[in-house]
Design a protein around this motif. Structure first.
Motif, PDB file in Angstrom:
ATOM      1  N   GLY A  68       0.882  -1.091  -0.172  1.00 11.88           N
ATOM      2  CA  GLY A  68       0.208  -0.047   0.135  1.00 11.88           C
ATOM      3  C   GLY A  68       1.128   0.935   0.036  1.00 11.88           C
ATOM      4  N   TRP A  69       0.181   2.255   0.007  1.00 10.80           N
ATOM      5  CA  TRP A  69       0.668   3.596   1.199  1.00 10.80           C
ATOM      6  C   TRP A  69       0.680   4.319   1.436  1.00 10.80           C
ATOM      7  N   VAL A  70       1.703   4.975   2.616  1.00 14.56           N
ATOM      8  CA  VAL A  70       1.195   5.488   3.147  1.00 14.56           C
ATOM      9  C   VAL A  70       1.499   7.128   3.642  1.00 14.56           C
ATOM     10  N   GLU A  71       0.687   8.127   3.295  1.00 18.68           N
ATOM     11  CA  GLU A  71       0.679   9.589   2.676  1.00 18.68           C
ATOM     12  C   GLU A  71       0.834  10.752   4.434  1.00 18.68           C
ATOM     13  N   CYS A  72       2.086  11.191   4.759  1.00 14.08           N
ATOM     14  CA  CYS A  72       1.516  12.387   5.949  1.00 14.08           C
ATOM     15  C   CYS A  72       2.473  13.442   5.303  1.00 14.08           C
ATOM     16  N   ASP A  73       1.181  14.847   5.782  1.00 13.82           N
ATOM     17  CA  ASP A  73       1.797  15.878   5.182  1.00 13.82           C
ATOM     18  C   ASP A  73       1.873  15.915   4.107  1.00 13.82           C
ATOM     19  N   GLY A  74       1.190  15.250   3.123  1.00 16.29           N
ATOM     20  CA  GLY A  74       1.512  15.350   1.843  1.00 16.29           C
ATOM     21  C   GLY A  74       2.890  14.845   1.163  1.00 16.29           C
ATOM     22  N   VAL A  75       3.774  14.096   2.323  1.00 18.99           N
ATOM     23  CA  VAL A  75       4.195  13.269   1.337  1.00 18.99           C
ATOM     24  C   VAL A  75       3.895  11.494   1.486  1.00 18.99           C
ATOM     25  N   ARG A  76       4.277  11.065   0.375  1.00 20.41           N
ATOM     26  CA  ARG A  76       3.533   9.651   0.217  1.00 20.41           C
ATOM     27  C   ARG A  76       4.772   8.936  -0.217  1.00 20.41           C
ATOM     28  N   LYS A  77       4.262   7.767   0.547  1.00 15.33           N
ATOM     29  CA  LYS A  77       5.391   6.700   0.457  1.00 15.33           C
ATOM     30  C   LYS A  77       4.981   5.080   0.172  1.00 15.33           C
ATOM     31  N   ASN A  78       5.547   4.686  -0.890  1.00  8.61           N
ATOM     32  CA  ASN A  78       5.003   2.804  -1.129  1.00  8.61           C
ATOM     33  C   ASN A  78       5.260   2.297   0.305  1.00  8.61           C
ATOM     34  N   ILE A  79       4.676   1.227   0.542  1.00 10.49           N
ATOM     35  CA  ILE A  79       5.203   0.311   1.372  1.00 10.49           C
ATOM     36  C   ILE A  79       4.541  -1.182   1.564  1.00 10.49           C
ATOM     37  N   GLY A  80       5.556  -2.003   2.249  1.00 10.41           N
ATOM     38  CA  GLY A  80       5.448  -3.282   2.349  1.00 10.41           C
ATOM     39  C   GLY A  80       5.978  -3.995   2.960  1.00 10.41           C
ATOM     40  N   PRO A  81       5.862  -5.353   3.630  1.00 10.78           N
ATOM     41  CA  PRO A  81       6.658  -6.148   4.443  1.00 10.78           C
ATOM     42  C   PRO A  81       7.636  -5.773   4.880  1.00 10.78           C
ATOM     43  N   GLY A  82       8.509  -5.538   6.022  1.00  2.00           N
ATOM     44  CA  GLY A  82       8.949  -4.425   6.786  1.00  2.00           C
ATOM     45  C   GLY A  82       9.351  -3.067   6.572  1.00  2.00           C
ATOM     46  N   SER A  83       8.716  -3.008   5.848  1.00  2.00           N
ATOM     47  CA  SER A  83       8.219  -0.659   5.843  1.00  2.00           C
ATOM     48  C   SER A  83       8.082  -0.419   7.490  1.00  2.00           C
ATOM     49  N   VAL A  84       8.302   0.793   7.681  1.00  3.27           N
ATOM     50  CA  VAL A  84       8.571   1.402   9.344  1.00  3.27           C
ATOM     51  C   VAL A  84       7.909   2.827   9.237  1.00  3.27           C
ATOM     52  N   ALA A  85       7.187   3.558   9.204  1.00  4.63           N
ATOM     53  CA  ALA A  85       7.000   4.898   9.586  1.00  4.63           C
ATOM     54  C   ALA A  85       6.298   5.444  10.916  1.00  4.63           C
ATOM     55  N   PHE A  86       6.853   6.743  10.916  1.00  2.08           N
ATOM     56  CA  PHE A  86       7.004   7.377  12.317  1.00  2.08           C
ATOM     57  C   PHE A  86       5.685   8.313  12.052  1.00  2.08           C
ATOM     58  N   ILE A  87       4.760   8.748  12.018  1.00 10.57           N
ATOM     59  CA  ILE A  87       3.733  10.083  12.197  1.00 10.57           C
ATOM     60  C   ILE A  87       4.133  10.488  12.923  1.00 10.57           C
TER      61      ILE A  87
END
Length: 116
Positions: A68-87
């Motif tokens: 999938g993807w995660v978007e934070c303050d207008g910046v979109r990144k593709n994500i998959g197994p092993g991805s990490v995100a800090f919001i």
């Protein structure tokens, strides 16, 4: 100590005006004596969306499976197994499943946040 598999906790459908295909489980929370963090497992079904929103607490995410993807303050990144995100606190963020299987991620939140 608590040691379980996440699917031992019943999934709860999460609903909001534009959210669809999303379930959550509190796998470690206040009921377990966890005073500093809550661990949630979130599943976003194929085509599912967590709409743009914001809140005053930070959270951390680890993707277990799916795409999938995660978007934070207008910046979109593709994500998959092993991805990490800090919001960060007060950041506008959203997620979408773009794959053919559920997007499953772990979400850690501080005690000020609702568990689900």
């Amino acid at each position: 100590m608590k040691c379980i598999t996440f699917d031992e906790v019943p999934a709860r459908e999460l609903t909001a005006a534009t959210m669809h295909g999303v379930t959550g489980r509190v796998v470690i929370g206040k009921a377990d004596g966890a005073d500093n963090f809550c661990m949630r497992v979130i599943e976003v079904a194929k085509g599912g969306v967590i709409p743009a929103h914001r809140h005053p607490w930070e959270h951390q995410q680890f993707v277990h499976s799916g795409q999938g993807w995660v978007e934070c303050d207008g910046v979109r990144k593709n994500i998959g197994p092993g991805s990490v995100a800090f919001i960060p606190p007060n950041a506008t963020h959203q997620m979408q499943n773009t794959g053919d299987e559920p997007l499953v991620f772990i979400c850690l939140v501080p005690p000020a946040a609702p568990e689900l």
